[in-house]
Design a protein around this motif. Structure first.
Motif, PDB file in Angstrom:
ATOM      1  N   ARG A  64       0.539  -0.595   0.104  1.00 19.61           N
ATOM      2  CA  ARG A  64      -0.173  -0.375  -0.244  1.00 19.61           C
ATOM      3  C   ARG A  64       0.919   1.254   0.344  1.00 19.61           C
ATOM      4  O   ARG A  64       1.774   0.992   0.804  1.00 19.61           O
ATOM      5  CB  ARG A  64      -0.824   0.185   1.355  1.00 19.61           C
ATOM      6  N   ALA A  65      -0.085   2.690  -0.621  1.00 17.08           N
ATOM      7  CA  ALA A  65       1.342   3.391  -0.777  1.00 17.08           C
ATOM      8  C   ALA A  65       0.092   4.186  -0.861  1.00 17.08           C
ATOM      9  O   ALA A  65      -0.542   4.797  -0.773  1.00 17.08           O
ATOM     10  CB  ALA A  65       1.989   3.767  -1.777  1.00 17.08           C
ATOM     11  N   ASN A  66       0.662   6.217  -0.300  1.00 20.10           N
ATOM     12  CA  ASN A  66      -0.049   7.013  -0.427  1.00 20.10           C
ATOM     13  C   ASN A  66      -0.846   7.200  -1.912  1.00 20.10           C
ATOM     14  O   ASN A  66      -1.963   7.853  -2.153  1.00 20.10           O
ATOM     15  CB  ASN A  66       0.558   8.076   0.062  1.00 20.10           C
TER      16      ASN A  66
ATOM     17  N   VAL B   5       7.360   1.331  -7.368  1.00 18.18           N
ATOM     18  CA  VAL B   5       8.046   0.238  -6.548  1.00 18.18           C
ATOM     19  C   VAL B   5       8.061  -0.903  -7.638  1.00 18.18           C
ATOM     20  O   VAL B   5       8.998  -1.296  -7.968  1.00 18.18           O
ATOM     21  CB  VAL B   5       7.353   0.133  -5.020  1.00 18.18           C
ATOM     22  N   GLY B   6       7.122  -0.927  -7.573  1.00 16.01           N
ATOM     23  CA  GLY B   6       7.136  -1.863  -9.146  1.00 16.01           C
ATOM     24  C   GLY B   6       7.958  -2.210 -10.087  1.00 16.01           C
ATOM     25  O   GLY B   6       8.870  -2.693 -10.908  1.00 16.01           O
ATOM     26  N   GLU B   7       8.355  -0.710 -10.678  1.00 15.25           N
ATOM     27  CA  GLU B   7       9.933  -0.541 -11.196  1.00 15.25           C
ATOM     28  C   GLU B   7      11.264  -1.130 -11.031  1.00 15.25           C
ATOM     29  O   GLU B   7      11.945  -1.644 -11.366  1.00 15.25           O
ATOM     30  CB  GLU B   7       9.927   0.234 -11.376  1.00 15.25           C
ATOM     31  N   GLN B   8      10.776  -0.916  -8.832  1.00 18.89           N
ATOM     32  CA  GLN B   8      11.881  -1.098  -8.798  1.00 18.89           C
ATOM     33  C   GLN B   8      12.062  -2.495  -8.803  1.00 18.89           C
ATOM     34  O   GLN B   8      13.532  -3.153  -8.362  1.00 18.89           O
ATOM     35  CB  GLN B   8      11.750  -0.684  -7.295  1.00 18.89           C
ATOM     36  N   TYR B   9      11.438  -3.428  -8.711  1.00 20.14           N
ATOM     37  CA  TYR B   9      10.853  -4.939  -8.246  1.00 20.14           C
ATOM     38  C   TYR B   9      10.618  -5.750  -9.693  1.00 20.14           C
ATOM     39  O   TYR B   9      10.259  -6.739  -9.619  1.00 20.14           O
ATOM     40  CB  TYR B   9      10.194  -4.916  -7.280  1.00 20.14           C
ATOM     41  N   ALA B  10      11.391  -5.191 -10.619  1.00 19.78           N
ATOM     42  CA  ALA B  10      11.036  -5.699 -11.590  1.00 19.78           C
ATOM     43  C   ALA B  10      11.938  -6.782 -11.992  1.00 19.78           C
ATOM     44  O   ALA B  10      13.238  -6.540 -12.810  1.00 19.78           O
ATOM     45  CB  ALA B  10      10.809  -4.700 -12.926  1.00 19.78           C
ATOM     46  N   GLU B  11      11.519  -8.024 -11.269  1.00 23.00           N
ATOM     47  CA  GLU B  11      12.676  -8.904 -11.620  1.00 23.00           C
ATOM     48  C   GLU B  11      12.377 -10.303 -12.337  1.00 23.00           C
ATOM     49  O   GLU B  11      11.865 -10.340 -12.450  1.00 23.00           O
ATOM     50  CB  GLU B  11      13.546  -9.598  -9.954  1.00 23.00           C
ATOM     51  N   PRO B  12      13.603 -11.001 -12.641  1.00 21.35           N
ATOM     52  CA  PRO B  12      12.870 -12.532 -13.660  1.00 21.35           C
ATOM     53  C   PRO B  12      12.353 -12.485 -12.453  1.00 21.35           C
ATOM     54  O   PRO B  12      11.017 -13.393 -13.149  1.00 21.35           O
ATOM     55  CB  PRO B  12      14.442 -12.655 -14.476  1.00 21.35           C
ATOM     56  N   GLU B  13      12.749 -12.783 -11.101  1.00 17.56           N
ATOM     57  CA  GLU B  13      12.202 -13.716 -10.486  1.00 17.56           C
ATOM     58  C   GLU B  13      10.570 -13.130  -9.649  1.00 17.56           C
ATOM     59  O   GLU B  13      10.350 -13.487  -8.253  1.00 17.56           O
ATOM     60  CB  GLU B  13      13.276 -14.539  -9.570  1.00 17.56           C
TER      61      GLU B  13
ATOM     62  N   LEU C  32      10.646  -2.754   2.110  1.00 17.18           N
ATOM     63  CA  LEU C  32       9.581  -2.572   1.346  1.00 17.18           C
ATOM     64  C   LEU C  32       8.637  -2.346   3.219  1.00 17.18           C
ATOM     65  O   LEU C  32       7.960  -2.381   2.575  1.00 17.18           O
ATOM     66  CB  LEU C  32       8.985  -3.579   0.865  1.00 17.18           C
ATOM     67  N   SER C  33       9.126  -1.872   4.132  1.00 24.95           N
ATOM     68  CA  SER C  33       8.431  -1.755   5.038  1.00 24.95           C
ATOM     69  C   SER C  33       7.579  -0.977   5.651  1.00 24.95           C
ATOM     70  O   SER C  33       6.099  -1.486   5.983  1.00 24.95           O
ATOM     71  CB  SER C  33       9.830  -1.915   6.705  1.00 24.95           C
ATOM     72  N   GLU C  34       8.082   0.402   4.859  1.00 21.78           N
ATOM     73  CA  GLU C  34       6.884   1.421   4.635  1.00 21.78           C
ATOM     74  C   GLU C  34       5.651   1.068   3.399  1.00 21.78           C
ATOM     75  O   GLU C  34       4.766   1.636   3.590  1.00 21.78           O
ATOM     76  CB  GLU C  34       7.596   2.550   4.366  1.00 21.78           C
ATOM     77  N   TYR C  35       5.326   0.129   3.288  1.00 26.08           N
ATOM     78  CA  TYR C  35       4.665  -0.400   1.885  1.00 26.08           C
ATOM     79  C   TYR C  35       3.915  -1.643   2.385  1.00 26.08           C
ATOM     80  O   TYR C  35       2.840  -1.759   1.621  1.00 26.08           O
ATOM     81  CB  TYR C  35       5.635  -0.145   0.529  1.00 26.08           C
ATOM     82  N   THR C  36       4.971  -2.908   2.890  1.00 22.42           N
ATOM     83  CA  THR C  36       3.784  -4.023   3.242  1.00 22.42           C
ATOM     84  C   THR C  36       2.903  -3.970   4.658  1.00 22.42           C
ATOM     85  O   THR C  36       2.764  -2.817   5.633  1.00 22.42           O
ATOM     86  CB  THR C  36       5.134  -4.783   4.052  1.00 22.42           C
ATOM     87  N   LEU C  37       2.050  -4.813   4.313  1.00 20.79           N
ATOM     88  CA  LEU C  37       1.019  -4.665   4.940  1.00 20.79           C
ATOM     89  C   LEU C  37       0.545  -5.824   5.577  1.00 20.79           C
ATOM     90  O   LEU C  37       1.038  -7.751   4.442  1.00 20.79           O
ATOM     91  CB  LEU C  37      -0.428  -4.553   4.069  1.00 20.79           C
TER      92      LEU C  37
END
Length: 85
Positions: free
Chosen positions: A9-11, A19-27, A68-73
Motif C-alpha cells: 500500500r502507498a499513498n 516500487v513496481g519498477e524497482q522490483y522488475a526482476e526475472p523472479e 519495503l517495510s513502509e509499503y508492506t501490509l
C-alpha cells in the motif's frame, strides 16, 4: 518453487508504480490493483474507497529485514486479489 507474496500500500499511485519498477526482476511479479472499495450499496456498487493504492508483489525470495517495510501490509483476512496457485 516456493514464492513469497506481499501486499503493498502507498499513498499515491505513482509512488507504488515506482516500487513496481524497482522490483522488475526475472523472479518477481508486480500486480498493480489501484484503489480498493471499502463500502458498497445494496446493488454492489462501490460507495467509498479505502485510503491509498494497493498492489501485490510475488517474489522467489523473501524480503530482507526492513526492505519495503513502509509499503508492506499484514495479509488481509479476505484479500481483494490473490495470485493463482
Amino acid at each position: 518453487m516456493t514464492y513469497c507474496d506481499y501486499f503493498l500500500r502507498a499513498n499515491t499511485a505513482e509512488e507504488l508504480l515506482v516500487v513496481g519498477e524497482q522490483y522488475a526482476e526475472p523472479e518477481a511479479s508486480f500486480d498493480y490493483i489501484g484503489q480498493i472499495p471499502a463500502t458498497y450499496d445494496a446493488d454492489g456498487v462501490p460507495l467509498t474507497l479505502q485510503p491509498g493504492y494497493f498492489a501485490n508483489l510475488r517474489m522467489a525470495r523473501p524480503l530482507n529485514p526492513g526492505e519495503l517495510s513502509e509499503y508492506t501490509l499484514a495479509p488481509p483476512e479476505t484479500p481483494y486479489r490473490v495470485w493463482a496457485e
